[in-house]
Design a protein around this motif. Structure first.
Motif, PDB file in Angstrom:
ATOM      1  N   MET A 138       0.781  -1.046   0.148  1.00  0.00           N
ATOM      2  CA  MET A 138       0.292  -0.072  -0.090  1.00  0.00           C
ATOM      3  C   MET A 138       0.460   0.784   0.140  1.00  0.00           C
ATOM      4  O   MET A 138       2.352   1.084   0.717  1.00  0.00           O
ATOM      5  CB  MET A 138      -0.729  -0.007   1.236  1.00  0.00           C
ATOM      6  CG  MET A 138      -0.427   0.019   2.564  1.00  0.00           C
ATOM      7  SD  MET A 138      -1.213   0.335   4.090  1.00  0.00           S
ATOM      8  CE  MET A 138      -2.508   1.751   3.895  1.00  0.00           C
ATOM      9  N   MET A 139       0.853   2.467   0.053  1.00  0.00           N
ATOM     10  CA  MET A 139       0.550   3.573  -0.107  1.00  0.00           C
ATOM     11  C   MET A 139       1.128   4.049   0.896  1.00  0.00           C
ATOM     12  O   MET A 139       0.555   4.593   1.535  1.00  0.00           O
ATOM     13  CB  MET A 139       0.610   4.604  -1.230  1.00  0.00           C
ATOM     14  CG  MET A 139       0.704   5.865  -1.188  1.00  0.00           C
ATOM     15  SD  MET A 139       2.669   5.982  -1.530  1.00  0.00           S
ATOM     16  CE  MET A 139       2.853   5.535  -3.133  1.00  0.00           C
ATOM     17  N   GLY A 140       2.372   4.525   1.786  1.00  0.00           N
ATOM     18  CA  GLY A 140       2.651   5.856   3.179  1.00  0.00           C
ATOM     19  C   GLY A 140       2.028   6.528   2.459  1.00  0.00           C
ATOM     20  O   GLY A 140       2.741   7.229   1.298  1.00  0.00           O
ATOM     21  N   GLY A 144      -0.574  13.620   4.351  1.00  0.00           N
ATOM     22  CA  GLY A 144      -1.865  13.252   3.946  1.00  0.00           C
ATOM     23  C   GLY A 144      -1.261  12.978   2.473  1.00  0.00           C
ATOM     24  O   GLY A 144      -2.571  12.398   1.432  1.00  0.00           O
ATOM     25  N   MET A 145       0.180  13.222   2.116  1.00  0.00           N
ATOM     26  CA  MET A 145      -0.360  13.152   0.277  1.00  0.00           C
ATOM     27  C   MET A 145       0.992  11.826   0.497  1.00  0.00           C
ATOM     28  O   MET A 145       1.665  11.047   1.222  1.00  0.00           O
ATOM     29  CB  MET A 145       1.358  14.496   0.216  1.00  0.00           C
ATOM     30  CG  MET A 145       0.440  15.585   0.696  1.00  0.00           C
ATOM     31  SD  MET A 145      -1.198  15.966  -0.546  1.00  0.00           S
ATOM     32  CE  MET A 145      -0.341  15.767  -2.623  1.00  0.00           C
ATOM     33  N   HIS A 146       0.731  11.213  -0.914  1.00  0.00           N
ATOM     34  CA  HIS A 146       1.660   9.819  -0.605  1.00  0.00           C
ATOM     35  C   HIS A 146       3.293  10.007  -1.368  1.00  0.00           C
ATOM     36  O   HIS A 146       3.962  11.263  -1.365  1.00  0.00           O
ATOM     37  CB  HIS A 146       1.996   9.386  -2.461  1.00  0.00           C
ATOM     38  CG  HIS A 146       0.050   8.691  -3.307  1.00  0.00           C
ATOM     39  ND1 HIS A 146       0.305   8.007  -4.305  1.00  0.00           N
ATOM     40  CD2 HIS A 146      -1.119   8.872  -2.298  1.00  0.00           C
ATOM     41  CE1 HIS A 146      -1.241   7.365  -4.332  1.00  0.00           C
ATOM     42  NE2 HIS A 146      -1.096   8.230  -3.262  1.00  0.00           N
ATOM     43  N   ALA A 147       4.010   9.420  -0.499  1.00  0.00           N
ATOM     44  CA  ALA A 147       5.710   8.960   0.232  1.00  0.00           C
ATOM     45  C   ALA A 147       5.956   8.288   0.041  1.00  0.00           C
ATOM     46  O   ALA A 147       6.586   8.261  -1.907  1.00  0.00           O
ATOM     47  CB  ALA A 147       4.742   9.658   1.910  1.00  0.00           C
ATOM     48  N   GLU A 241      -6.332   6.298  11.596  1.00  0.00           N
ATOM     49  CA  GLU A 241      -5.935   6.200  10.127  1.00  0.00           C
ATOM     50  C   GLU A 241      -7.344   5.258   9.546  1.00  0.00           C
ATOM     51  O   GLU A 241      -7.403   5.381   8.699  1.00  0.00           O
ATOM     52  CB  GLU A 241      -4.867   4.979  10.286  1.00  0.00           C
ATOM     53  CG  GLU A 241      -3.965   4.852   9.421  1.00  0.00           C
ATOM     54  CD  GLU A 241      -3.731   5.567   8.229  1.00  0.00           C
ATOM     55  OE1 GLU A 241      -2.894   5.420   7.902  1.00  0.00           O
ATOM     56  OE2 GLU A 241      -3.797   6.852   9.184  1.00  0.00           O
ATOM     57  N   ILE A 242      -7.893   4.137  10.357  1.00  0.00           N
ATOM     58  CA  ILE A 242      -8.833   3.642   9.778  1.00  0.00           C
ATOM     59  C   ILE A 242      -9.870   4.451   9.335  1.00  0.00           C
ATOM     60  O   ILE A 242     -10.530   4.901   8.107  1.00  0.00           O
ATOM     61  CB  ILE A 242      -9.672   2.575  10.858  1.00  0.00           C
ATOM     62  CG1 ILE A 242      -8.688   1.411  11.094  1.00  0.00           C
ATOM     63  CG2 ILE A 242     -11.010   1.987  10.121  1.00  0.00           C
ATOM     64  CD1 ILE A 242      -9.129   0.453  12.411  1.00  0.00           C
TER      65      ILE A 242
END
Length: 440
Positions: A138-140, A144-147, A241-242
């Motif tokens: 998954m994306m970390g 709040g942005m793609h890392a 987070e959920i």
């Protein structure tokens, strides 16, 4: 705490019936100590041992309190009704706080043990999920942005490790609250033999407060509420987070939604993260109670009762609420829906830009000045954003980048699995070198 959020076992611990039974347990331990010291005859102790607290005795305590406006004296009188002719041996030489504070330690101890059972169940489930989803890509995200890519299992592993720290804090609070005092009005044993305290507390499994006043000092209780508050805050962190991952625009996980459940009175399509939101709300209540608990540490001289009224609210409510949200979180974990396809799809939303740091590092390893390398990568990244083309394409078409990196090197850097080559190392740190986590 309202009935809606009260689980039976924890609610029972904090009931009035249980409170007075704890008081009676302490009173009896004191009487046994006096008996060992020759101050209470066997016949009197035998009578005292038969005393009890049930609903009828509770009613009698309430009737006496209406007259006395003092709950301990009301309790003493209600028990005295059961030992007529021997009341002179009951509550002898002690003050109210000898009973109340010592019994409160027993009450908190039982409640903490139940919380620790809850925590162990959550830890067990987090461990299971961390292993099950160790390689679920998954994306970390940061800000709040793609890392960079991570795995869902790694997220659960982080939560597991944090809950281990919460467990340790709770154990430390349990040890620090396991103190009582039976030392009289201002802690000087003026009407007591110190052996009464020693013998009674040993029987109750408590340690004596080394230097008490009229009370057991409230820094101990503040530590308990702190341990509850920080545990609740961790749960709020996980639940938040959920909630984020369940958003329509993300859709990577969903909390359980049982058959027949309805999400909105107006919009039949809704499946809201109501349980995660409830955890967040109740965590705020628990955390707010910490302020009152810290203020309870400050009392006048050898004691006043400004802490007492607050404790009657914040201690039961904090324990009951944490017990509830721990079990609510456990039910979320057990029924969590994971959308692996959506996770992979979401990774593509940023066109492979998650590899920018790897490309930057590769260029630096080629001997390029860091600032120049950064400008090259940023230029290609901004083109990828602007034109909505794959990052690899932007890199391969850049004449400056292509001087230093081959297409094979770029493809290898873009591969999300290349970011996770040390995953086993992280798991080993948490699980003590046992890859399946069975030693935890």
């Amino acid at each position: 705490m309202v009935k809606r959020y009260t689980r039976p076992q924890m609610g029972e611990i904090w009931s009035d019936l249980s409170k007075f039974r704890f008081w009676l347990e302490v009173e009896k331990a004191i009487c046994r100590a006096w008996h060992k010291l020759g101050k209470i005859p066997a016949q009197a102790l035998e009578k005292i041992e038969k005393t009890y607290v049930d609903e009828e005795v509770l009613r009698r305590i309430e009737e006496y309190e209406k007259v006395y406006n003092h709950d301990v004296l009301a309790f003493v009188s209600a028990i005295g009704d059961q030992i007529r002719g021997y009341t002179q041996y009951f509550h002898m030489g002690i003050t109210s706080s000898d009973i109340v504070d010592t019994a409160l330690a027993l009450q908190i101890r039982e409640a903490l043990r139940l919380i620790l059972q809850d925590v162990d169940l959550v830890l067990e489930e987090l461990k299971r999920l961390s292993l099950e989803h160790k390689h679920t890509l998954m994306m970390g995200r940061t800000h709040g942005m793609h890392a960079e890519p991570i795995t869902l299992g790694l997220k659960f592993l982080v939560w597991y490790d944090e809950m281990k720290r919460n467990r340790q804090r709770l154990l430390e609070a349990l040890d620090n609250i396991s103190y009582g005092k039976i030392a009289g009005a201002v802690g000087t044993y003026s009407n007591l033999d110190p052996m009464v305290e020693k013998l009674a507390l040993e029987e109750l499994g408590l340690k004596p407060e080394p230097a008490s006043t009229q009370i057991v000092h409230r820094d101990r209780h503040a530590q308990v509420v702190f341990s509850l508050a920080i545990c609740a805050t961790s749960l709020e962190k996980f639940a938040t987070e959920i909630r984020h991952l369940q958003r329509t625009e993300v859709g990577e996980v969903e909390e359980p939604f049982r058959e027949g459940q309805r999400g909105s009175s107006a919009m039949p399509h809704k499946k809201n993260p109501i349980h995660a939101e409830r955890i967040c709300g109740l965590a705020r209540v628990i955390r707010s109670n910490l302020t009152a608990s810290l203020e309870n540490v400050v009392l006048w001289h050898e004691r006043d009762i400004s802490h007492s009224s607050a404790e009657r609210v914040i201690l039961p409510d904090s324990f009951i609420a944490l017990d509830y949200i721990l079990n609510l979180f456990l039910s979320i974990l057990k029924g969590l829906k994971v959308n692996k396809d959506r996770m992979l799809k979401n990774m593509d939303l940023s066109f492979g830009l998650y590899a920018s740091s790897k490309i930057l590092t590769l260029l630096m390893e080629k001997g390029i000045d860091r600032d120049i390398a950064y400008q090259l990568v940023q230029r290609c990244a901004m083109r990828s954003y602007r034109e909505e083309i794959p990052f690899r394409q932007s890199l391969m078409e850049d004449t400056e980048v292509s001087k230093y990196l081959t297409q094979e090197e770029i493809e290898k850097a873009i591969d999300p699995k290349s970011f996770l080559k040390h995953l086993d190392y992280i798991y080993d740190k948490v699980f003590g070198g046992d890859k399946d986590g069975s030693d935890v």
